[in-house]
Every structure is written in structure tokens, then in C-alpha cells.
Design an enzyme around this catalytic site. Structure first.
Site, short mmCIF file in Angstrom:
data_model
loop_
_atom_site.label_atom_id
_atom_site.label_comp_id
_atom_site.label_asym_id
_atom_site.label_seq_id
_atom_site.Cartn_x
_atom_site.Cartn_y
_atom_site.Cartn_z
N VAL A 244 12.20 -6.01 7.78
CA VAL A 244 12.69 -7.11 7.41
C VAL A 244 14.02 -7.41 7.74
O VAL A 244 14.97 -6.43 8.02
CB VAL A 244 12.83 -7.07 5.70
N VAL A 276 13.61 -0.50 -1.66
CA VAL A 276 13.78 0.15 -0.39
C VAL A 276 14.63 1.61 -0.74
O VAL A 276 15.06 2.10 0.17
CB VAL A 276 14.86 -0.74 0.69
N HIS A 448 -17.32 19.60 -19.63
CA HIS A 448 -18.30 18.50 -18.95
C HIS A 448 -18.67 17.53 -19.99
O HIS A 448 -18.84 17.90 -21.01
CB HIS A 448 -19.58 19.16 -18.65
P1 AMP Z 1 11.18 4.77 -1.37
O1 AMP Z 1 12.20 5.46 -0.83
O2 AMP Z 1 9.92 5.71 -1.28
O3 AMP Z 1 11.03 4.00 -2.52
O4 AMP Z 1 10.38 3.66 -0.38
C1 AMP Z 1 11.21 2.51 0.05
C2 AMP Z 1 10.59 2.10 1.21
O5 AMP Z 1 11.22 0.78 1.73
C3 AMP Z 1 10.43 3.03 2.44
O6 AMP Z 1 9.26 3.29 2.88
C4 AMP Z 1 11.24 2.35 3.72
O7 AMP Z 1 10.69 2.51 4.93
C5 AMP Z 1 11.10 0.95 3.20
N1 AMP Z 1 12.11 0.05 3.84
C6 AMP Z 1 13.52 0.08 3.80
N2 AMP Z 1 14.03 -0.78 4.59
C7 AMP Z 1 13.25 -1.88 4.81
C8 AMP Z 1 13.13 -2.95 5.48
N3 AMP Z 1 14.33 -3.29 5.93
N4 AMP Z 1 12.01 -3.77 5.71
C9 AMP Z 1 10.94 -2.91 5.40
N5 AMP Z 1 10.83 -1.97 4.79
C10 AMP Z 1 11.86 -1.04 4.39
#
Ligand code: AMP
Ligand code: FAD
Length: 469
Positions: A244, A276, A448
Site C-alpha cells: 500500500v 500491519v 475414536h
Molecule cells: P502481523 O505482523 O503478522 O500482524 O502482519 C502484518 C502484515 O502486514 C505483515 O505481513 C506485513 O507484511 C503487512 N504489511 C505491512 N505494511 C504493509 C503495507 N504498506 N502494505 C501491505 N502490507 C503491509
């Protein structure tokens, strides 16, 4: 003499468990927490109970019932003519569950003689904490030891600033008062997938944008591929390699700009969830000023027994990083409490289970194949389609995969995608904690018909002797 033997800062799953265990072991203990809920009242339990694990599972369960009634009930011979959703009632049920559990922590504190203090804590000395109450009044408390358990908050990204209306974080996404027609989610981690699933099951058209090229990059590759396919079937439109780059809000809509291998793209949604990741919470804590090391990602640095650079000050849970999971923090809290009482407690990070509560669930413990580079291992794999219990249930997608050392047969990793994976994984955790082998699991008698028989069969499969597949 200090006011307390131990003061715990933060009453999330890391902090409240640490406080209870300290008190059980005879230490005079206080736990300070600043959480104010949406009704403006203090509420114990931290992120997990207030806006995390528990409310998300409450909505996942409610939305699953609706989805089941809509898509699958008929195959069980059950039909319902006027199926409808009352989001307000769903949210009220969620709030009741949260209230019961958060108030329960208060009762546990009382029973265990933990002094619960409402307010914001700041470290002002190695054994001194200033507490600012919600009315602004201040008090200074002295203590022999401090356990920091201040947790984490949703991470923000400048390209998608939340406005708590159309662009929300996980907390906002748990509180929608109606089902958005078009819902965007940034991030295909556990939180993004779970919240995306909730609203998708209730009727939203959900698009998930994930910057990484791989789906569930830290999970077993086969499991991740199956899970992605299954979630797609359910209507989650997951774009990988989609980063994004910006958002604009106009006319009650959000335009999300993102870049993928096809170039610049745009997505128009009614609501956008920013999921994120999470950021450690050390804001205004005064930790750095005392000499506590904080790394470049904001996490407090600790030694193997969770002591910070300042003797007598410990840190546990999300604020120190590692798996940002409630059960990881709780066990760290127990370990620190017990070591303060002179016990030799340790914690095994190799057997922390991971769960993603999609339908069906993804759960694993130990290593993935990608992490076993250079290690000779065998694989046993059993599909739920061959499980009698899964057939009876009517939910046969997914599998159990067991990785065992080729030479010693020791369990190296267990990966499950299927119904009740979150419960099934515990058997693998126990086996691995006891240094068990695939043969150990294969020799154990499993009732089972149960879903756990799939774990048994996969263990048999490590040695090529599955019975039912
Ligand atoms: P988590 O830390 O497991 O909750 O996952 C957050 C996810 O957000 C990660 O897989 C990152 O790759 C994704 N992420 C972070 N910033 C962006 C962005 N600008 N656009 C798309 N995905 C993102
Ligand atoms: P927190 O739960 O964040 O608690 C920290 C507490 O400290 C808070 O109450 C905060 O107000 C308080 N605090 C902070 N600073 C101060 C201060 N200076 N003074 C006083 N108090 C302070 N994990 C799982 O294991 N399973 C799941 O299913 C799961 N689902 C999740 C779903 C969602 C939507 C989210 C957002 C998270 C989920 N998590 C899940 C993650 C889980 O919630 C966290 O890992 C867990 O809450 C961390 O516990 P903690 O005690 O370290 O911190």
C-alpha cells in the site's frame, strides 16, 4: 522497607499472570494498569481481553454460526427461512463476554491479594514508580522489584493514517456497527485474516493487501497454500506482493493505492482495516532514562530470564518482542515470578504454539520445513478428509503434517490446518516439550472418533504406516 516486593506495570496476560503468581508465592504485589474501555471505565486484561484475543474470537464464533447457517446448515438437513444478522446484538454479546472476563481478573486479584492500582505508571528510579491516577492525582510507590508488562499497540503506517471512522485499526474493526459492503484490509497476518474473516462471513466483500510475496510466510508452505486456497473459496480476495502506497478519503469511501507486479493499482472500499502488526508500548514509561535498553524496533531488551539492563527490573510479554502472543507473555510472567521466589524456572520458546483462528484454523509448533535446511527429516501427512470425525462434522478441509528427525525420530514440527487445530496443537506441544518422537505419538491411544486421530495418523505416516490413508 519498600511498599511492595513486586510492582507489575500492565494487567494484560503477561502482567496479570505475573502479578498473581508473585502473590501466590508470598510476595506483596501490586499491579498498575491504565486501560480505559469504550465506556470510560478502567478494565483489566490488557489488549488480549479488551480488544484482542477474546473479542475477536467472540465475533469469529458469532460470524461462523451465521456463515454455517447460510452455507452449510442445509447439508445437515437444517434450513432457516429468515436468517438475518443483528450486528448490535452480536456486539453486545461480545461486550458481555469481555466484561465477564475483565471483571474476572479483578476477582482473581482480590482472591490472590494482588493490589490493583488504576493509573499510568512511570519509572522514576530503580525501585520507584510514579502513578498518575485517571483524575490526575499522583502517588509514588517503592518496590524491591519491577516487572514491566506494558504490551503493545497497533502499528501505524503513514500511507494509511487511521481516522477511527473509515480507516481503522484492529480495535476499530472489532467495533463496526454494521457490515461494510466493501472492506479493505492491509496486512494478511493473523489479525488481518481473522478480522477479514469475521466481516467476510457476515457479507462484506473483503480484499486483503499484503506486501509480502508469500502467504503466511512463517507457516509451513503446504499448509499456507491450502489455507490460502480455502480462504479464497470463502470469498477473501487476498493480493500478495501488494504494497500500500497511499489512501485518500472522500465521499464516505476510501481509495487505497497499492503497487504490485502489475504496477500501480487502486481499490475502492467503504472501510479499511490497518492490520500491519503491533508496536511495543514504552511511551512515557521512563524506561530509557533509567538505563533500560530499548532496541531500534522499540522492544525492551532482556536477558534469558527476562531481566533488563537494570537489576531488579524485568520485562515480559509483547513489550520485549518475540512471538507477540498472549500465552508467551503469560509464561514469561510465571517464569519471572518464580525466579524472584528463588525457583529455577525456565521457559521453552521452541514449543510456543501459533494459531490463526480462520475457518478452519491454522496452528503449528516447532520448525517448518524451510527452517530445517541441512537437517534430515521425515514427513507424515494425514488429510482431514480421511478422518471419520471430520466427515461426521461435515468439515474435511485441511491436514496434519508432522516433521520428525530422520535419524532420531524426534518431533521437529507439527503443522495443522483444520477444524479445532487450536485445540489439537496442544498434544503436539506436550509431546515436543517431553522431547517426544513421532513413534511416541503413534503409540498413544487416541479416542475414536476424534479429530485428534488425524494427529495420530500423521505420526504413523512419518514411518509410512498410516491405516486410514
Ligand atoms: P502481523 O505482523 O503478522 O500482524 O502482519 C502484518 C502484515 O502486514 C505483515 O505481513 C506485513 O507484511 C503487512 N504489511 C505491512 N505494511 C504493509 C503495507 N504498506 N502494505 C501491505 N502490507 C503491509
Ligand atoms: P497487553 O495485553 O497489551 O497489556 C498491556 C497492558 O499494560 C495494557 O492494559 C495497557 O493499558 C497497560 N499499560 C501500558 N503502559 C502502561 C503504563 N505506563 N502504566 C500502566 N499501564 C500500562 N494473541 C494470542 O495469543 N491469541 C490470539 O488469539 C490473539 N488474538 C489477537 C487479536 C487481536 C485483534 C489483537 C489486537 C491481538 C491478538 N493477540 C492474540 C495478541 C495478544 O493480544 C497480545 O500478545 C497480548 O495481549 C500481549 O499481552 P501483554 O500482557 O504483553 O500486553
Amino acid at each position: 522497607m519498600a511498599d511492595y516486593n513486586v510492582i507489575v506495570i500492565g494487567a494484560g496476560p503477561a502482567g496479570y499472570v505475573a502479578a498473581i503468581r508473585c502473590a501466590q508465592l508470598g510476595m506483596k504485589t501490586a499491579c498498575i494498569d491504565k486501560w480505559i474501555n469504550s465506556e470510560g471505565k478502567s478494565s483489566l486484561g490488557g489488549t488480549c481481553l479488551n480488544v484482542g484475543c477474546i473479542p475477536s474470537k467472540a465475533l469469529l464464533d458469532s460470524s461462523h454460526h451465521y456463515y454455517f447457517m447460510q452455507k452449510h446448515a442445509a447439508t445437515h438437513g437444517i434450513t432457516c427461512k429468515d436468517l438475518d444478522i443483528d450486528v448490535a446484538a452480536m456486539q453486545a454479546r461480545k461486550a458481555t463476554v469481555v466484561k465477564k472476563l475483565t471483571q474476572g481478573i479483578g476477582a482473581l486479584f482480590k482472591n490472590n491479594k494482588v493490589t490493583s492500582i488504576e493509573g499510568t505508571a512511570r519509572l522514576i528510579g530503580n525501585q520507584q514508580i510514579e502513578v498518575t491516577a485517571h483524575d490526575g492525582s499522583k502517588q509514588t510507590l517503592t518496590t524491591d522489584n519491577i516487572i514491566i508488562a506494558t504490551g503493545s499497540v497497533p502499528a501505524k503506517i503513514p500511507v494509511a493514517p487511521t481516522d477511527d471512522k473509515l480507516i481503522v485499526d484492529s480495535t476499530g474493526a472489532l467495533a463496526f456497527d454494521s457490515v461494510p459492503q466493501r472492506l479493505g484490509v492491509i496486512g494478511a497476518g493473523a489479525i488481518g485474516l481473522e478480522l477479514g474473516s469475521v466481516w467476510s462471513r457476515l457479507g462484506s466483500q473483503v480484499t486483503i493487501l499484503e506486501a509480502l510475496p508469500d502467504f503466511l510466510a512463517t507457516a509451513d508452505r503446504k499448509i499456507a497454500t491450502f489455507a490460502q486456497r480455502e480462504l479464497k473459496k470463502q470469498g477473501l480476495d487476498i493480493h500478495l506482493g501488494a504494497s500500500v502506497t497511499g489512501t485518500t478519503v472522500a465521499n464516505n469511501e476510501v481509495t487505497v493505492s497499492y503497487k504490485d507486479d502489475k504496477g500501480e493499482q487502486q481499490l475502492l472500499v467503504d472501510k479499511l482495516i490497518v492490520a500491519v502488526g503491533r508496536k511495543p508500548n514504552t511511551e512515557s514509561l521512563g524506561a530509557g532514562e533509567l538505563g533500560i535498553q530499548i532496541n531500534e524496533r522499540g522492544f525492551i531488551e532482556v536477558d534469558e530470564f527476562r531481566q533488563t539492563a537494570v537489576p531488579g527490573i524485568y520485562a515480559v510479554g509483547d513489550v520485549i518482542g518475540g512471538p507477540m502472543l498472549a500465552h508467551k507473555g503469560s509464561e514469561e510472567g510465571v517464569m519471572v515470578a518464580e525466579r524472584l521466589a528463588g525457583h529455577k524456572s525456565e521457559m521453552s520458546y521452541d514449543t510456543v504454539p501459533w494459531v490463526i483462528y480462520t475457518w478452519p484454523e491454522v496452528a503449528w509448533v516447532g520448525k517448518t520445513e524451510a527452517e530445517l535446511k541441512g537437517v534430515a527429516y521425515k514427513v507424515g501427512q494425514f488429510p482431514f478428509a480421511a478422518s471419520g470425525r471430520a466427515q461426521a462434522h461435515g468439515d474435511t478441509s485441511g491436514m496434519v503434517r508432522i516433521l520428525a528427525d530422520a535419524e532420531t525420530d524426534r518431533l521437529l514440527g507439527v503443522h495443522i490446518f483444520g477444524i479445532s487445530a487450536s485445540e489439537l496443537i496442544s498434544e503436539a506441544v506436550v509431546a515436543m516439550e517431553f522431547d517426544g518422537s513421532a513413534e511416541d505419538l503413534a503409540r498413544m491411544i487416541h479416542a475414536h472418533p476424534t479429530l485428534a486421530e488425524a494427529v495420530h495418523e500423521a505420526a504413523l505416516g512419518v514411518d509410512g504406516r498410516m491405516i486410514h490413508a
